[in-house]
Design a protein around this motif. Structure first.
Motif, PDB file in Angstrom:
ATOM      1  N   THR A 287       0.808  -1.218   0.000  1.00 56.59           N
ATOM      2  CA  THR A 287       0.000   0.000   0.000  1.00 56.59           C
ATOM      3  C   THR A 287       0.841   1.267   0.000  1.00 56.59           C
ATOM      4  OG1 THR A 287      -0.089   0.139   2.427  1.00 56.59           O
ATOM      5  CG2 THR A 287      -1.762  -1.220   1.323  1.00 56.59           C
ATOM      6  N   GLY A 288       2.090   1.185   0.464  1.00 61.12           N
ATOM      7  CA  GLY A 288       2.919   2.372   0.601  1.00 61.12           C
ATOM      8  C   GLY A 288       2.648   3.154   1.875  1.00 61.12           C
ATOM      9  N   ILE A 289       1.735   2.653   2.721  1.00 61.70           N
ATOM     10  CA  ILE A 289       1.404   3.331   3.981  1.00 61.70           C
ATOM     11  C   ILE A 289       2.437   2.968   5.039  1.00 61.70           C
ATOM     12  CG2 ILE A 289      -0.286   3.530   5.832  1.00 61.70           C
ATOM     13  CD1 ILE A 289      -2.429   2.810   3.725  1.00 61.70           C
ATOM     14  N   PRO A 290       3.169   3.949   5.583  1.00 60.52           N
ATOM     15  CA  PRO A 290       4.163   3.622   6.624  1.00 60.52           C
ATOM     16  C   PRO A 290       3.469   3.278   7.936  1.00 60.52           C
ATOM     17  CG  PRO A 290       4.053   5.992   6.306  1.00 60.52           C
ATOM     18  CD  PRO A 290       3.164   5.387   5.259  1.00 60.52           C
ATOM     19  N   ASP A 293       2.950  -0.894  13.149  1.00 57.99           N
ATOM     20  CA  ASP A 293       2.029  -2.003  13.359  1.00 57.99           C
ATOM     21  C   ASP A 293       0.723  -1.615  12.697  1.00 57.99           C
ATOM     22  OD1 ASP A 293       1.118  -4.449  14.197  1.00 57.99           O
ATOM     23  OD2 ASP A 293       0.887  -3.913  16.313  1.00 57.99           O
ATOM     24  N   ALA A 294      -0.121  -2.591  12.394  1.00 54.37           N
ATOM     25  CA  ALA A 294      -1.401  -2.297  11.744  1.00 54.37           C
ATOM     26  C   ALA A 294      -2.428  -3.319  12.183  1.00 54.37           C
ATOM     27  CB  ALA A 294      -1.261  -2.304  10.223  1.00 54.37           C
ATOM     28  N   LEU A 295      -3.679  -2.878  12.243  1.00 59.02           N
ATOM     29  CA  LEU A 295      -4.770  -3.770  12.607  1.00 59.02           C
ATOM     30  C   LEU A 295      -6.033  -3.338  11.884  1.00 59.02           C
ATOM     31  CD1 LEU A 295      -5.911  -6.080  14.347  1.00 59.02           C
ATOM     32  CD2 LEU A 295      -6.378  -4.375  16.133  1.00 59.02           C
ATOM     33  N   ALA A 296      -6.669  -4.289  11.178  1.00 64.29           N
ATOM     34  CA  ALA A 296      -7.954  -4.049  10.525  1.00 64.29           C
ATOM     35  C   ALA A 296      -9.041  -4.714  11.358  1.00 64.29           C
ATOM     36  CB  ALA A 296      -7.951  -4.616   9.109  1.00 64.29           C
ATOM     37  N   VAL A 297     -10.153  -4.007  11.586  1.00 60.66           N
ATOM     38  CA  VAL A 297     -11.255  -4.540  12.378  1.00 60.66           C
ATOM     39  C   VAL A 297     -12.408  -4.914  11.465  1.00 60.66           C
ATOM     40  CG1 VAL A 297     -10.511  -3.265  14.404  1.00 60.66           C
ATOM     41  CG2 VAL A 297     -12.193  -2.238  12.887  1.00 60.66           C
ATOM     42  N   ASP A 298     -13.477  -5.459  12.067  1.00 60.51           N
ATOM     43  CA  ASP A 298     -14.519  -6.117  11.291  1.00 60.51           C
ATOM     44  C   ASP A 298     -15.174  -5.235  10.237  1.00 60.51           C
ATOM     45  OD1 ASP A 298     -14.096  -8.414  12.757  1.00 60.51           O
ATOM     46  OD2 ASP A 298     -15.641  -7.954  14.230  1.00 60.51           O
ATOM     47  N   ASP A 299     -15.379  -3.952  10.528  1.00 60.44           N
ATOM     48  CA  ASP A 299     -16.092  -3.097   9.585  1.00 60.44           C
ATOM     49  C   ASP A 299     -15.200  -2.528   8.483  1.00 60.44           C
ATOM     50  OD1 ASP A 299     -14.615  -1.180  10.938  1.00 60.44           O
ATOM     51  OD2 ASP A 299     -16.285   0.247  11.093  1.00 60.44           O
ATOM     52  N   GLY A 300     -13.942  -2.946   8.443  1.00 62.40           N
ATOM     53  CA  GLY A 300     -13.019  -2.482   7.420  1.00 62.40           C
ATOM     54  C   GLY A 300     -12.113  -1.351   7.857  1.00 62.40           C
ATOM     55  N   THR A 301     -12.322  -0.814   9.056  1.00 60.02           N
ATOM     56  CA  THR A 301     -11.434   0.232   9.563  1.00 60.02           C
ATOM     57  C   THR A 301     -10.034  -0.334   9.764  1.00 60.02           C
ATOM     58  OG1 THR A 301     -13.259   1.348  10.697  1.00 60.02           O
ATOM     59  CG2 THR A 301     -11.026   1.869  11.429  1.00 60.02           C
ATOM     60  N   LEU A 302      -9.040   0.379   9.277  1.00 65.30           N
ATOM     61  CA  LEU A 302      -7.642  -0.034   9.384  1.00 65.30           C
ATOM     62  C   LEU A 302      -6.860   1.040  10.133  1.00 65.30           C
ATOM     63  CD1 LEU A 302      -5.066  -1.669   8.625  1.00 65.30           C
ATOM     64  CD2 LEU A 302      -5.065  -0.440   6.456  1.00 65.30           C
ATOM     65  N   GLY A 309       2.917   6.986  18.718  1.00 62.03           N
ATOM     66  CA  GLY A 309       1.875   6.294  19.449  1.00 62.03           C
ATOM     67  C   GLY A 309       0.496   6.458  18.873  1.00 62.03           C
ATOM     68  N   SER A 310       0.274   7.485  18.068  1.00 60.80           N
ATOM     69  CA  SER A 310      -1.028   7.673  17.434  1.00 60.80           C
ATOM     70  C   SER A 310      -1.150   6.743  16.225  1.00 60.80           C
ATOM     71  CB  SER A 310      -1.205   9.128  17.006  1.00 60.80           C
ATOM     72  OG  SER A 310      -0.248   9.482  16.022  1.00 60.80           O
ATOM     73  N   ALA A 311      -2.318   6.776  15.581  1.00 59.10           N
ATOM     74  CA  ALA A 311      -2.542   5.873  14.452  1.00 59.10           C
ATOM     75  C   ALA A 311      -3.297   6.591  13.346  1.00 59.10           C
ATOM     76  CB  ALA A 311      -3.313   4.641  14.888  1.00 59.10           C
ATOM     77  N   GLN A 312      -2.862   6.401  12.115  1.00 57.71           N
ATOM     78  CA  GLN A 312      -3.623   6.859  10.963  1.00 57.71           C
ATOM     79  C   GLN A 312      -4.784   5.890  10.726  1.00 57.71           C
ATOM     80  OE1 GLN A 312       0.028   7.173   8.283  1.00 57.71           O
ATOM     81  NE2 GLN A 312      -1.194   8.916   7.558  1.00 57.71           N
ATOM     82  N   VAL A 313      -5.877   6.421  10.183  1.00 56.82           N
ATOM     83  CA  VAL A 313      -7.072   5.610   9.986  1.00 56.82           C
ATOM     84  C   VAL A 313      -7.384   5.510   8.494  1.00 56.82           C
ATOM     85  CG1 VAL A 313      -9.471   5.246  10.651  1.00 56.82           C
ATOM     86  CG2 VAL A 313      -7.926   6.472  12.190  1.00 56.82           C
ATOM     87  N   THR A 324      -7.910  -3.172  -1.617  1.00 57.58           N
ATOM     88  CA  THR A 324      -7.349  -1.818  -1.670  1.00 57.58           C
ATOM     89  C   THR A 324      -7.554  -1.141  -0.320  1.00 57.58           C
ATOM     90  OG1 THR A 324      -9.416  -0.884  -2.497  1.00 57.58           O
ATOM     91  CG2 THR A 324      -7.775  -1.557  -4.143  1.00 57.58           C
ATOM     92  N   VAL A 325      -6.816  -0.046  -0.114  1.00 62.60           N
ATOM     93  CA  VAL A 325      -6.952   0.781   1.083  1.00 62.60           C
ATOM     94  C   VAL A 325      -7.176   2.212   0.660  1.00 62.60           C
ATOM     95  CG1 VAL A 325      -5.754   1.695   3.103  1.00 62.60           C
ATOM     96  CG2 VAL A 325      -5.560  -0.719   2.563  1.00 62.60           C
ATOM     97  N   ARG A 326      -8.159   2.857   1.256  1.00 65.80           N
ATOM     98  CA  ARG A 326      -8.411   4.271   0.967  1.00 65.80           C
ATOM     99  C   ARG A 326      -8.554   5.023   2.294  1.00 65.80           C
ATOM    100  NH1 ARG A 326     -13.781   5.272   1.912  1.00 65.80           N
ATOM    101  NH2 ARG A 326     -15.246   3.535   1.783  1.00 65.80           N
TER     102      ARG A 326
END
Length: 329
Positions: A287-290, A293-302, A309-313, A324-326
């Motif tokens: 994806t090119g997303i730095p 760590d990463a975690l995808a949950v049931d509704d598709g949120t990644l 310490g924060s996280a991009q959504v 794909t990821v958008r």
């Protein structure tokens, strides 16, 4: 930087170098943080960023007793335990939780604690949550020997209330690594991994590939095996459709330690600091997303964890076998 748990409303991260645990809302606002902590298990409560976590003898390097700690809004609540090895595996709040210690299973419902002793004691334990969070698998290796068989207990926690567990199996070769209500399946880990029916406890399929981790959502599963080398941790990932056992799995290689997850038919992992996707038909996609760590949950949120310490959504989508990821809505 580790993502310990997440849902569609928020995420909890842990900085293992600075020993800071943080809860963030989905929009990036910091809800709470706990400094100078080395937690055992960390889990979202009724919804993230509310969370509960355990601190025990193993995680505190010899100090005792154990503690369970909850953060909800600006409130912090602690429950102490005399046992030095209590570990929390699920919670919807301080009155509803599931745990183990060296003697057996513990759970609380309506604020009342219950205990199920394990003959010979607990050598090792592991907890896993089904997609949607309706059931919790607790695997227990009893006795003092590492090669003892594992018992598999299943808790129903629908509506955030804990019910008495039932034994699904008492003779597994490894712990449950992931489970799905939709496919009535649990996958075990170890040298002899297998698919187990939740309803009957029977083995529906055995696998010949060592498994050290897995994620399962419906019939879509990703499993992995890790090895240490001169360049760090190397992980071999396999994505399978359990409903089509004759189809060949999609394969990927990941470098470094991170979680694996499945959402919307897509496997999500991090390799060399970048989020990758794995699909049964299209294979691997970068994806090119730095991310650390990463975690995808049931509704598709990644969630993609950053160094602070924060996280991009983001949002995982799939169509015609391609993942794909958008940016998130």
């Amino acid at each position: 930087m580790i993502i310990t748990d997440a849902d569609s409303k928020g995420v909890v991260t842990y900085d293992s170098q600075k020993e800071i645990l943080r809860g963030y809302f989905r929009d990036g606002r910091l809800a709470w943080q706990e400094k100078n902590v080395f937690p055992g298990e960390v889990h979202c409560a009724s919804s993230c960023p509310d969370a509960g976590f355990s601190v025990n003898e193993a995680s505190k390097s010899g100090s005792s007793p154990s503690e369970f700690i909850w953060h909800s809004g600006r409130q912090r609540r602690t429950i102490p335990f005399t046992q030095p090895d209590a570990n929390l595996y699920w919670t919807s709040g301080p009155d509803e939780w599931i745990a183990t210690d060296g003697n057996g299973l513990l759970w609380a419902t309506g604020g009342k604690t219950h205990r199920l002793p394990i003959k010979g004691g607990v050598h090792e334990a592991q907890g896993r949550t089904s997609e949607g969070g309706a059931r919790i698998a607790i695997s227990v290796a009893q006795g003092a020997q590492e090669n003892n068989s594992w018992k598999f207990f299943l808790f129903d926690v629908r509506n955030g209330r804990t019910k008495e567990p039932r034994i699904v199996s008492s003779a597994l070769s490894g712990p449950v690594g992931c489970l799905s209500d939709a496919s009535d399946t649990a996958l075990t880990l170890g040298a002899e991994p297998a698919a187990i029916r939740l309803s009957t406890g029977r083995t529906s399929r055995k696998y010949d590939k060592f498994s050290s981790e897995c994620s399962l959502n419906g019939s879509e599963a990703v499993s992995g095996s890790s090895s240490a080398g001169a360049s760090g941790t190397l992980r071999e990932l396999r994505m399978m459709n359990l409903a089509a056992p004759e189809s060949a799995p999609a394969l990927a290689t990941a470098h470094g330690d991170s979680r694996i997850s499945v959402s919307r038919g897509c496997g999500v992992f991090v390799s060399r600091g970048t989020v990758g996707l794995l699909s049964a038909k299209a294979g691997t996609r970068t994806t090119g997303i730095p991310a650390q760590d990463a975690l995808a949950v049931d509704d598709g949120t990644l969630y993609a964890a950053k160094a602070d310490g924060s996280a991009q959504v983001f949002r995982v989508t799939s169509g015609q076998g391609t993942c794909t990821v958008r940016p998130a809505d």
